[in-house]
Structures are given as C-alpha cells and as structure tokens.
Design an enzyme around this catalytic site. Structure first.
Site, short mmCIF file in Angstrom:
data_model
loop_
_atom_site.label_atom_id
_atom_site.label_comp_id
_atom_site.label_asym_id
_atom_site.label_seq_id
_atom_site.Cartn_x
_atom_site.Cartn_y
_atom_site.Cartn_z
N CYS A 82 0.83 -1.21 0.00
CA CYS A 82 0.00 0.00 0.00
C CYS A 82 0.86 1.26 0.00
O CYS A 82 1.58 1.52 0.97
CB CYS A 82 -0.91 -0.06 1.23
SG CYS A 82 -1.65 1.48 1.71
N CYS A 113 0.16 3.86 2.74
CA CYS A 113 0.70 3.33 4.01
C CYS A 113 2.19 3.67 4.14
O CYS A 113 2.66 4.02 5.22
CB CYS A 113 0.51 1.82 4.10
SG CYS A 113 -1.21 1.27 4.01
#
Length: 122
Positions: A41, A44
């Site tokens: 991600c 993230c």
C-alpha cells in the site's frame, strides 16, 4: 525508533483481550495509535515515517504506536472492519477508540493525539 508490530496475541495483551472481554477494556497504560497497513500500500508507506517521527517526538512513556499488517493479521483487521488502508485507530486510556482513514498529514495526527488521546508533545 522502530514501531512494534502486533499479532493477535500481542494485541490481546497490550490493547484489548477480545476473547475474554465483550465490552471494550484497554489493557495498556498509555494511549496508543494502531496503524492497519499492508506492505503493498503506497499511502501506508507515506504514513510510516510520520508515525516513526511522532513516536520519537512523544516518547513511549506518553504514547505508543503499533502496526498491524492486514495481510498477515486478517482476524484483527476483520474485527475492526478494516475496508481501506491505511486505517488508524486512536485508543485513549479512558473511553472508546476512534478510527481515522487514509494517509493523514502530520499536523492532523498531532491534532488527533491532542484531542482524542489527550497527549501533548514534549
């Protein structure tokens, strides 16, 4: 300062023992932020250095920041209904935890740490 990664067992001992308590009961002694993330991600990855910086700035005696890999810890992710990542759970010592979604800027974290967790920077 590296952030600690939680598994189901460490989550139960440090945050909430959901197998023995039906109602929310925080197990820790200082407020925590839990970052639900995945290695693939990109947002993230943007949040990760901010969280490490915050952990250094506040210190572990005032605030602990944990990470939960949603790919590895699917039961924990499901328990909190994680649909999108990053999702961040702000857990005060007293009261109910609050969830925030998305890659938040640092000043938003600082505001939430102050408002939700009642912790001020050093």
């Amino acid at each position: 300062m590296a952030l600690e990664f939680l598994t189901k067992d460490t989550f139960k001992s440090k945050v909430f023992d959901f197998e023995n308590n039906k109602d929310w009961k925080f197990e820790g002694d200082v407020p925590v932020i839990i970052d639900f993330y995945a290695d693939w991600c990109n947002p993230c990855k943007m949040v990760a250095p901010i969280l490490e910086e915050l952990q250094e700035e506040y210190g572990e005696d005032k605030l602990k920041i944990f990470k939960i890999d949603t790919e590895d810890q699917r039961e924990l992710a499901a328990m909190f209904g994680i649909q999108s990542i990053p999702s961040l759970l702000f857990v005060p010592v007293e009261g109910q935890p609050q969830m925030a979604m998305g890659a938040l800027p640092k000043d938003t974290f600082v505001q939430a740490i102050s408002d939700v967790l009642k912790v001020e920077a050093n």
